[in-house]
Design a protein around this motif. Structure first.
Motif, PDB file in Angstrom:
ATOM      1  N   PHE A  54     -21.850  43.876 -22.865  1.00 45.58           N
ATOM      2  CA  PHE A  54     -21.430  42.891 -23.856  1.00 45.58           C
ATOM      3  C   PHE A  54     -20.661  41.729 -23.217  1.00 45.58           C
ATOM      4  O   PHE A  54     -20.814  40.581 -23.627  1.00 45.58           O
ATOM      5  CB  PHE A  54     -20.561  43.582 -24.915  1.00 45.58           C
ATOM      6  N   VAL A  55     -19.825  42.027 -22.223  1.00 45.99           N
ATOM      7  CA  VAL A  55     -19.035  40.999 -21.540  1.00 45.99           C
ATOM      8  C   VAL A  55     -19.858  40.455 -20.376  1.00 45.99           C
ATOM      9  O   VAL A  55     -20.140  41.187 -19.422  1.00 45.99           O
ATOM     10  CB  VAL A  55     -17.685  41.558 -21.057  1.00 45.99           C
ATOM     11  N   GLY A  77     -15.739  39.007 -26.727  1.00 48.85           N
ATOM     12  CA  GLY A  77     -16.295  39.080 -25.379  1.00 48.85           C
ATOM     13  C   GLY A  77     -15.848  37.936 -24.488  1.00 48.85           C
ATOM     14  O   GLY A  77     -16.144  37.919 -23.296  1.00 48.85           O
ATOM     15  N   SER A 104     -16.240  43.273 -33.169  1.00 48.16           N
ATOM     16  CA  SER A 104     -17.393  43.824 -32.443  1.00 48.16           C
ATOM     17  C   SER A 104     -18.135  44.898 -33.231  1.00 48.16           C
ATOM     18  O   SER A 104     -19.081  45.503 -32.722  1.00 48.16           O
ATOM     19  CB  SER A 104     -16.944  44.398 -31.093  1.00 48.16           C
ATOM     20  N   THR A 138     -13.365  44.665 -27.582  1.00 48.61           N
ATOM     21  CA  THR A 138     -14.463  43.863 -27.023  1.00 48.61           C
ATOM     22  C   THR A 138     -14.741  44.153 -25.548  1.00 48.61           C
ATOM     23  O   THR A 138     -15.751  43.705 -25.019  1.00 48.61           O
ATOM     24  CB  THR A 138     -14.150  42.362 -27.165  1.00 48.61           C
ATOM     25  N   VAL A 168     -12.735  43.288 -22.868  1.00 55.44           N
ATOM     26  CA  VAL A 168     -12.332  42.177 -22.001  1.00 55.44           C
ATOM     27  C   VAL A 168     -10.973  42.457 -21.372  1.00 55.44           C
ATOM     28  O   VAL A 168     -10.044  42.891 -22.057  1.00 55.44           O
ATOM     29  CB  VAL A 168     -12.260  40.855 -22.791  1.00 55.44           C
ATOM     30  N   ARG A 216     -14.584  42.057 -17.228  1.00 56.28           N
ATOM     31  CA  ARG A 216     -14.893  43.362 -17.821  1.00 56.28           C
ATOM     32  C   ARG A 216     -13.723  44.319 -17.618  1.00 56.28           C
ATOM     33  O   ARG A 216     -13.261  44.532 -16.503  1.00 56.28           O
ATOM     34  CB  ARG A 216     -16.172  43.929 -17.209  1.00 56.28           C
ATOM     35  N   THR A 270     -17.974  47.937 -23.012  1.00 57.09           N
ATOM     36  CA  THR A 270     -18.716  47.629 -24.234  1.00 57.09           C
ATOM     37  C   THR A 270     -20.177  47.378 -23.882  1.00 57.09           C
ATOM     38  O   THR A 270     -20.499  46.551 -23.032  1.00 57.09           O
ATOM     39  CB  THR A 270     -18.121  46.398 -24.943  1.00 57.09           C
ATOM     40  N   VAL A 305     -21.674  46.678 -30.671  1.00 58.99           N
ATOM     41  CA  VAL A 305     -21.511  47.368 -29.388  1.00 58.99           C
ATOM     42  C   VAL A 305     -21.330  48.869 -29.554  1.00 58.99           C
ATOM     43  O   VAL A 305     -20.994  49.370 -30.633  1.00 58.99           O
ATOM     44  CB  VAL A 305     -20.277  46.814 -28.621  1.00 58.99           C
TER      45      VAL A 305
END
Length: 426
Positions: free
Chosen positions: A344-345, A164, A388, A193, A195, A351, A357, A392
């Motif tokens: 998550f991020v 993340g 992850s 993740t 990102v 993002r 996520t 997630v």
């Protein structure tokens, strides 16, 4: 055992014709079941049933749904992989990749294989045994790149951050100064993740340290701003099955002039003949030689589909595609937060617009959620991958799937799953 004599064409097509032909005459038993056979493995019963692929909403991290126009292109008649028309299609694909990557690089092709194939193509050609490689690990793809480099005898070091997260230019600069690699690997769109990694300035840092800059944009190409030449990227690769909405199996890749100097002045041959850019450059007409030499049989139908997907991206316009993915992602994120779900991020600017996520809802089994949604909504979303896993849910809205209508469908499926799936008291 009685026999009958038939010509080969009548036997093959199961027809009887009074017309004479020039076929080779074959003698067949009237009752093949009684004849002595050399076959010890019978025809599989599973292959005697017609297969029909289910229709699903492919809203996971890939592959994405293939629109009818691209499916139709892939169903066009097969031609030879060295026919003039095929070479023209390959030239069109090259131009489309140059547009999608925003590069003038002559050494631009599509590898016959998935994104993993392009990753290996980049590493196998740019790195020789004993040379240093630095990978940035903020998800699974940095880990994969490190393993590939290790397998060919490279000296591999990694910088690692939490899932993340992403790296600052200062962290990258220090690591390059310390390890002195010939190649630095970074994932632009980390689908495990969610990102999207900043790229500006990193190419200049790499070149200051006499290092090539290799970027994975499989999950981001077409969905997030990317400028290969302006950002000083030396090797860039992607995949066909994400934003491009083509079937999996072809992988765009491009090499800068700086990268070509390294690739074509090796002391040793690349470990893979199939991915050797000396051969592939000729096969794709990138080496300036008058004749193309056979290297492998290209996936003709897959190239039809890839060409069509790149044509659609060109028609829509790259900047329009970037903007649409951004707006749809923001609409989706707002809907998730209104439901009480967490992203998550944490950094909004980091993002990834194509793959979102979502923190796994506390008290729920993520496997039960994804299974429920598949069974009751015919819709695919997935759990985590690599670092992850278990943390997630991943939702991919890419290419034609990137729309507010798709978002509404996913949000409704999640609401339904959270109502009916088991929630523990803990």
């Amino acid at each position: 055992l009685t026999v009958r004599t038939v010509c080969v064409c009548q036997a093959a097509y199961r027809v009887k014709s009074p017309d004479p032909c020039n076929c080779i005459i074959s003698t067949l038993p009237t009752n093949p079941a009684r004849a002595m056979s050399s076959i010890t493995v019978p025809p599989p019963k599973c292959l005697q049933k017609t297969f029909v692929a289910p229709r699903r909403h492919m809203f996971g991290p890939g592959p994405s749904n293939v629109p009818p126009r691209i499916l139709a292109a892939g169903a066009e008649p097969i031609i030879g992989h060295m026919h003039p028309e095929m070479l023209e299609i390959m030239s069109d694909i090259k131009s489309g990749i140059q547009y999608a990557f925003q590069t003038q690089n002559n050494m631009t092709i599509a590898v016959s294989g998935t994104g993993h194939t392009a990753m290996e193509c980049a590493i196998f050609n740019a790195v020789e045994p004993g040379e240093g490689v630095l990978t940035a690990v903020n998800g699974i793809w940095g880990e994969r790149a490190a393993e590939m480099a290790e397998r060919i005898g490279a000296r591999v070091n990694s910088i690692v951050t939490t899932a993340g997260g992403y790296f600052t230019s200062e962290e990258i600069d220090r690591a390059l100064a310390k390890h002195k690699p010939v190649l630095f690997f970074l994932t632009h769109g980390e689908s495990s993740t969610g990102v999207v990694h900043p790229l500006d300035g990193i190419g200049d840092i790499c070149h200051k340290h006499n290092c090539l800059f290799l970027v994975d944009c499989v999950a981001s190409m077409g969905g997030a701003p990317l400028h290969m030449d302006k950002q000083g990227i030396d090797i860039l690769y992607s995949g066909s099955q994400k934003v491009l909405n083509a079937p999996p199996g072809t992988a765009p890749i491009s090499f800068s002039e700086r990268a070509c100097q390294k690739v074509f002045n090796r002391k040793t041959k690349p470990v893979s003949f199939f991915l050797d850019m000396t051969w592939l450059a000729n096969y794709w007409g990138c080496d300036g030689k008058p004749a193309r030499i056979y290297h492998h049989t290209a996936p003709v139908s897959a190239f039809y589909s890839l060409r069509e997907s790149l044509a659609i991206l060109a028609e829509q316009g790259l900047e329009n595609s970037w903007q649409r993915h951004k707006e749809v992602a923001e609409y989706f994120h707002e809907g998730l937060e209104n439901m009480g779900l967490k992203l998550f991020v944490k950094d909004k600017n980091a993002r990834l617009p194509t793959v979102t996520t979502i923190v796994s809802p506390p008290g729920y089994d993520w496997k039960e959620i994804t299974s429920y949604i598949m069974k009751n909504h015919n819709l695919e979303i997935s759990g985590g991958l690599g670092p992850s896993v278990g943390q997630v849910l991943r939702v991919g809205l890419m290419g034609g799937n990137s729309s507010k209508a798709s978002v509404d469908m996913v949000l409704e499926a999640l609401r339904d799953a959270l109502r009916y799936c088991h929630k523990s008291k803990v």
